[in-house]
Design a protein around this motif. Sequence first.
Motif, short mmCIF file in Angstrom:
data_model
loop_
_atom_site.label_atom_id
_atom_site.label_comp_id
_atom_site.label_asym_id
_atom_site.label_seq_id
_atom_site.Cartn_x
_atom_site.Cartn_y
_atom_site.Cartn_z
N ILE A 192 -3.67 0.11 1.31
CA ILE A 192 -3.90 -0.41 -0.02
C ILE A 192 -4.62 0.67 -0.81
CG2 ILE A 192 -4.85 -2.31 -1.41
CD1 ILE A 192 -3.10 -3.49 0.71
N TYR A 193 -3.92 1.27 -1.75
CA TYR A 193 -4.52 2.35 -2.55
C TYR A 193 -4.58 1.90 -4.00
CZ TYR A 193 -5.00 6.76 -5.04
OH TYR A 193 -5.44 7.75 -5.88
N ALA A 194 -5.73 1.96 -4.57
CA ALA A 194 -5.91 1.52 -5.96
C ALA A 194 -5.31 0.13 -6.15
CB ALA A 194 -5.30 2.53 -6.93
N GLY A 195 -5.53 -0.73 -5.14
CA GLY A 195 -5.09 -2.12 -5.26
C GLY A 195 -3.64 -2.36 -4.93
N GLN A 196 -2.86 -1.30 -4.66
CA GLN A 196 -1.42 -1.44 -4.41
C GLN A 196 -1.07 -1.04 -2.99
OE1 GLN A 196 0.87 -2.45 -6.58
NE2 GLN A 196 -0.51 -2.64 -8.33
N PRO A 197 -0.17 -1.77 -2.37
CA PRO A 197 0.32 -1.34 -1.05
C PRO A 197 1.20 -0.11 -1.23
CG PRO A 197 0.89 -3.65 -1.50
CD PRO A 197 0.41 -3.06 -2.79
N GLU A 230 -5.02 9.99 -0.81
CA GLU A 230 -4.95 8.52 -0.78
C GLU A 230 -5.75 7.96 0.39
OE1 GLU A 230 -0.43 8.08 -2.66
OE2 GLU A 230 -0.70 8.35 -0.50
N ASP A 231 -5.60 8.59 1.55
CA ASP A 231 -6.23 8.10 2.76
C ASP A 231 -7.75 8.06 2.61
OD1 ASP A 231 -6.08 7.25 5.44
OD2 ASP A 231 -6.66 9.24 6.14
N SER A 232 -8.31 9.04 1.92
CA SER A 232 -9.77 9.10 1.81
C SER A 232 -10.29 8.09 0.80
CB SER A 232 -10.20 10.52 1.44
OG SER A 232 -9.53 10.94 0.29
N GLU A 233 -9.40 7.50 0.01
CA GLU A 233 -9.82 6.50 -0.97
C GLU A 233 -9.46 5.07 -0.58
OE1 GLU A 233 -11.51 6.96 -3.84
OE2 GLU A 233 -11.73 9.06 -3.26
N ALA A 234 -8.45 4.94 0.30
CA ALA A 234 -7.92 3.61 0.61
C ALA A 234 -8.95 2.76 1.34
CB ALA A 234 -6.67 3.74 1.46
N GLY A 235 -9.17 1.54 0.89
CA GLY A 235 -10.09 0.63 1.56
C GLY A 235 -9.48 0.03 2.80
N VAL A 236 -8.17 -0.05 2.84
CA VAL A 236 -7.46 -0.63 3.98
C VAL A 236 -6.33 0.31 4.35
CG1 VAL A 236 -6.02 -2.55 4.76
CG2 VAL A 236 -7.93 -2.98 3.19
N ASP A 237 -6.24 0.66 5.62
CA ASP A 237 -5.03 1.39 6.00
C ASP A 237 -4.60 0.98 7.39
OD1 ASP A 237 -6.71 2.74 7.68
OD2 ASP A 237 -6.42 4.69 6.75
N GLY A 238 -3.37 1.33 7.71
CA GLY A 238 -2.83 0.90 8.99
C GLY A 238 -1.84 1.90 9.51
N VAL A 294 -12.05 -5.84 3.20
CA VAL A 294 -11.31 -6.82 4.01
C VAL A 294 -9.91 -6.94 3.41
CG1 VAL A 294 -13.32 -8.16 4.77
CG2 VAL A 294 -12.20 -8.72 2.61
N PHE A 295 -9.03 -7.65 4.11
CA PHE A 295 -7.68 -7.83 3.56
C PHE A 295 -7.13 -9.19 3.98
CE2 PHE A 295 -5.36 -6.76 7.52
CZ PHE A 295 -6.33 -6.07 8.21
N SER A 296 -6.04 -9.60 3.31
CA SER A 296 -5.47 -10.92 3.57
C SER A 296 -4.18 -10.80 4.39
CB SER A 296 -5.16 -11.60 2.24
OG SER A 296 -4.11 -10.88 1.61
N ARG A 297 -3.73 -11.93 4.93
CA ARG A 297 -2.45 -11.93 5.66
C ARG A 297 -1.30 -11.54 4.75
NH1 ARG A 297 -1.60 -16.48 10.26
NH2 ARG A 297 0.40 -15.39 10.40
N ASP A 298 -1.40 -11.93 3.50
CA ASP A 298 -0.33 -11.59 2.57
C ASP A 298 -0.24 -10.07 2.39
OD1 ASP A 298 1.68 -12.27 0.56
OD2 ASP A 298 0.21 -11.44 -0.85
N GLN A 299 -1.37 -9.43 2.21
CA GLN A 299 -1.36 -7.96 2.08
C GLN A 299 -0.81 -7.33 3.35
OE1 GLN A 299 -5.57 -7.68 0.94
NE2 GLN A 299 -4.92 -6.60 -0.92
N MET A 300 -1.21 -7.88 4.47
CA MET A 300 -0.74 -7.35 5.75
C MET A 300 0.79 -7.41 5.82
SD MET A 300 -1.92 -8.69 9.47
CE MET A 300 -0.80 -8.55 10.86
N ASN A 301 1.36 -8.47 5.35
CA ASN A 301 2.82 -8.60 5.41
C ASN A 301 3.51 -7.59 4.51
OD1 ASN A 301 3.44 -10.57 7.37
ND2 ASN A 301 2.57 -12.15 6.04
N LYS A 302 2.88 -7.33 3.35
CA LYS A 302 3.49 -6.33 2.45
C LYS A 302 3.46 -4.94 3.07
CE LYS A 302 3.22 -8.69 -1.93
NZ LYS A 302 2.09 -9.46 -2.49
N LEU A 303 2.38 -4.61 3.75
CA LEU A 303 2.31 -3.31 4.42
C LEU A 303 3.35 -3.22 5.54
CD1 LEU A 303 -1.55 -2.62 4.61
CD2 LEU A 303 0.09 -1.92 2.86
N MET A 304 3.56 -4.33 6.25
CA MET A 304 4.58 -4.36 7.30
C MET A 304 5.96 -4.05 6.72
SD MET A 304 3.43 -5.12 10.39
CE MET A 304 5.05 -5.53 11.07
N ASP A 305 6.26 -4.63 5.57
CA ASP A 305 7.57 -4.39 4.93
C ASP A 305 7.75 -2.89 4.62
OD1 ASP A 305 8.08 -7.10 5.01
OD2 ASP A 305 7.44 -7.46 2.94
#
Lengths: 236, 236, 236, 236, 236, 236
Positions: C166-171, C179-187, C208-219
Amino acid sequence: MRPSGRDLSEMRAVSIETGFTKHAEGSCLIKVGATHVLCTATIEDRVPPFIKGSGLGWVTAEYGMLPRATNTRMRREAAAGKQGGRTVEIQRLIGRALRAGVDRVALGERQITVDCDVLQADGGTRCASITGGWVALRLAVNKLMKAGDVISDPLVDPVAAVSCGIYAGQPVLDLDYPEDSEAGVDGNFIMTGSGKLIEVQMSAEGSVFSRDQMNKLMDLAEKGVGELVSAQQAAT
Amino acid sequence: MRPSGRDLSEMRAVSIETGFTKHAEGSCLIKVGATHVLCTATIEDRVPPFIKGSGLGWVTAEYGMLPRATNTRMRREAAAGKQGGRTVEIQRLIGRALRAGVDRVALGERQITVDCDVLQADGGTRCASITGGWVALRLAVNKLMKAGDVISDPLVDPVAAVSCGIYAGQPVLDLDYPEDSEAGVDGNFIMTGSGKLIEVQMSAEGSVFSRDQMNKLMDLAEKGVGELVSAQQAAT
Amino acid sequence: MRPSGRDLSEMRAVSIETGFTKHAEGSCLIKVGATHVLCTATIEDRVPPFIKGSGLGWVTAEYGMLPRATNTRMRREAAAGKQGGRTVEIQRLIGRALRAGVDRVALGERQITVDCDVLQADGGTRCASITGGWVALRLAVNKLMKAGDVISDPLVDPVAAVSCGIYAGQPVLDLDYPEDSEAGVDGNFIMTGSGKLIEVQMSAEGSVFSRDQMNKLMDLAEKGVGELVSAQQAAT
Amino acid sequence: MRPSGRDLSEMRAVSIETGFTKHAEGSCLIKVGATHVLCTATIEDRVPPFIKGSGLGWVTAEYGMLPRATNTRMRREAAAGKQGGRTVEIQRLIGRALRAGVDRVALGERQITVDCDVLQADGGTRCASITGGWVALRLAVNKLMKAGDVISDPLVDPVAAVSCGIYAGQPVLDLDYPEDSEAGVDGNFIMTGSGKLIEVQMSAEGSVFSRDQMNKLMDLAEKGVGELVSAQQAAT
Amino acid sequence: MRPSGRDLSEMRAVSIETGFTKHAEGSCLIKVGATHVLCTATIEDRVPPFIKGSGLGWVTAEYGMLPRATNTRMRREAAAGKQGGRTVEIQRLIGRALRAGVDRVALGERQITVDCDVLQADGGTRCASITGGWVALRLAVNKLMKAGDVISDPLVDPVAAVSCGIYAGQPVLDLDYPEDSEAGVDGNFIMTGSGKLIEVQMSAEGSVFSRDQMNKLMDLAEKGVGELVSAQQAAT
Amino acid sequence: MRPSGRDLSEMRAVSIETGFTKHAEGSCLIKVGATHVLCTATIEDRVPPFIKGSGLGWVTAEYGMLPRATNTRMRREAAAGKQGGRTVEIQRLIGRALRAGVDRVALGERQITVDCDVLQADGGTRCASITGGWVALRLAVNKLMKAGDVISDPLVDPVAAVSCGIYAGQPVLDLDYPEDSEAGVDGNFIMTGSGKLIEVQMSAEGSVFSRDQMNKLMDLAEKGVGELVSAQQAAT
């Protein structure tokens, strides 16, 4: 001109006291001026894995300095948890040098470890270690021969070493510590009793040198090694 | 007579690709035949404690080999928990060699670290590291000069290195691995562009050599270093 | 919106140069944007003690970074005397990932070690190591098959990996360093060519992150891995 | 079907004994079934160099296992001379997890170190360490607040963790050791009391999994973490 | 009855050669029979962190054995990468023992490090180190006093040590190696010149002893230490 | 007069909870006042190389302290990369002490490792480790006997230990931490249930003591060990 008042081509006084410790198969305390090194040779009936079963013998060396061998106390390497780069470099050099004088077939499948421990340092410790280490090796091999464990002498040509350098613009023989710390160029010359070269290491720290200077240092080294080999023979 | 079919006094092909990595202040991939070394130079505004406040700069080097740079995979030194004796010896040599070409007053109180990492090895890795390391150093210093951080060029005379040895009884230039593993005598010769000597290391493993042989190897080395310095200049 | 100007679901340019070094049984230099990793695969006829005699093979990995692969020089791990926690974590991950695509019965009782050494880093080095490591493994296994040492192909499904965050609020797909050094969530998402999951590691640092965000990253990850597997196949 | 007779979605019994040791600012012995972990929190008025002067606090963790916490005695890491790869990986995970629930501005420039030492292991030690570590942290922060050293509560959302996996083809909650050693797929799920995700690690060893299976494990994990957070709140 | 033919209460011959090395502020070679220890004392104008600014001085010790000080060559601790448990135990003992005779206020805020290196071992090396270490310390402090750096003598009562044990059922004084390796019970007794006790360590390996036996060993130790203190005074 | 209000010859409360962990062949949590040590005994069918084939058994010990067992957090030894000198000294002592009560012929060629891990420290941890370690050993040997693996009991005489010292000028039994940190003289006394001595270690830090004081401490120790042996017997 030299701090010690020596001539340019004059060695420091050399003495070799054999049998300095009683447990080792060979041992001596070599003094080259104020540089004192205790050398012991240990015979073991095992060889490194890479020559197991080859019938060849092996000679290796380890080097150490007591913490207060020097003017300022150095940290004990065992306490620091490892041997420093300088120590590793020196002990590899000593081992290579001594092996050059050994017929490893005649030695048979056994290892001789030469330990060189500097009790007091005043320049030239690696050269004194090689020269004294050869004496310890000679004494240990004498035991093997006396016991009939080896038949023909595996020590084919004595090995000795001396340092030379450019001090105050002049080539000088056998640098002591005050010279060594000032010399822009110095070298270690390892040779055999018959005048052959084993290893030559010449190095300039913050300086350079010419082939002509190199040749002059070589001349001095040949003189010095001749005297060291005589001292070795007198001692053994 | 040489496994590669080269003449006795023939170098391997040399190529130097500058800017091989983007983060370092200077970098190159040097290829001397099948020996490939990635050299990077890093500038830092700090010096080792022993020269702090002296106004002098420092150049140091580190050396490594990727585990599969060699024919058989070697254990990774980071996993083994320490740098081996050979590594330590080589990186000390590279640092000394490079410093010999540097005016440390002109450099000013900063440190340049030259990292030499062997991607593929085929003999002569330490010499290639010195030759390539000088190029990385040159590029990094160019940046300092362009930025006005140093005024007069601290790199006073280019430094390059080549190995020579006695292979099958003949003096040969620039040993590759098949030659190196057979040669009874080999040496590393580090010189400047103006033909001065910085360091000479000649060593016999299980063998000896004469002053005459030593002189022949010196002649070959002078030829080789001349060619390497030309390659350095073409690249920078 | 992305520093590189890429679309949210756009990978960096990927190139895979096989045979980058000559000694290894398999090797490639993989470039994912400015992240460059040299991968080699080494075949050995021995396995770890815990599977000796089982008839099963083993695939393991080691990871390293050259000191100046990064923007600021990092201390060489061999000099530091140990591999850092990050290194150990990454190389365990690479090994697990690659093994998931291997039929260890078909491989037979031998070990393949994949070394991944980062020459230049710009984010995503562990994913590039897995993707490139698979190529090196593929090439090494091809040799075994050509020589008739293994009969049926032990590489059952290609393995590749990509990072998302999630970078600047966007997956976004395939984070680079800015990007990596700024991202609050990465996988990191490790998958097979047939779309199965091997390992999913999603982590929030100070967030933290939600299941919905997790699914978008999976896609996004599914898209990216598809492209990487195509690049692997084109290269081998 | 489970070795313990538990339902697929049933946690092991959880107990948390606070104040188990007297010196630490916060401590508890957490028991999740037969997995027993002693967690202590230590407050120090110093922070790591990289945040000195930033006004931010830091939470870090260390993890260890007593040699006979396991069925077979493991070598003591202090005697082995280093922390193993698994230990390093786990303690980095615990630290990251706990920090996700902490407002580092509110904590102020101090460090809290959470030590998690496994006295008895039966699967899920890293998850029990996170859950129990949070309790120790909570107790330590309570002291800071009571003393007026921090004003607003820096612990913004409780953190707990549970493992889930595919055992005998079925998704199950809270794997014990007999299940863990058989499961082809397992995962650690770290969440907050409010249901947000902090870290998800799903991994297949010699296997693969689908997005559908992943979603089922997520559902189980949400149930388990809910129960663990209730146990934390009851204890503090 | 004793292998050496000595009486039950007879010490080995003791000799102390002061000034054995030239760099140290104090040095001696102590010989207790065939046990030879080189002791040096180094003065430094710094103290350990825990007493910085206290005005108190510190005396510490390090101990080592040359690899071939013993009948069989022992691995060099610097090469092994750490000091063994026995070494650490002994050097802590030597430091504690020497400090007991020192007025640390009178010494002033400086540290004296006593290095005890065993050149040849034949039992009782830790006791010889303490006895010889005191002499090196005495000589170093004499220099401080002569230079006016300390006013009142910080060495308040000489410290010496001797071992006793039950050998062949009889209490004997000053065990040599053949006795030490057979004795079921042995002890080290560290006392002052005025007859006070500093440290008593009695230990049975695979055996036990009575208070009566303990008292007999104490009587022998008092006799031995008396003779050692006389030898110290004669030497300094 | 004592900080705890105890009489000069009064032990702290002692409790021994057996079976504290389930995997070890023998285990207990011993509490001597606020000093809590978890002791486990592990049986293995192997012995150290130096007694292989001798038919004799071996008992050894390892000791550790959790980082926050103490008032101030200590660095974890596994993270520091080695066991400190104090740790090594203590675990060697525990091993020697326990072996003194064991008939190694009756034990047979197997090894029992006793791990003593201090969960909470308040002085006397090495003595509590010995006393509790004996209980763990007793329980493990009971299993061997019940299984018929050993016929006659190898534990011939129980072993326990207590510390005594001169606190505020008075000989006192069982020093707690406030006393221990003030006492100029302290000692550890390891004895058997039948009143024999195994090891006596009396030591003055910055102080000295007389034979008369030594005898008074011995008297106290005999009383204390008697009580500890009773507690051991009650527990097993």
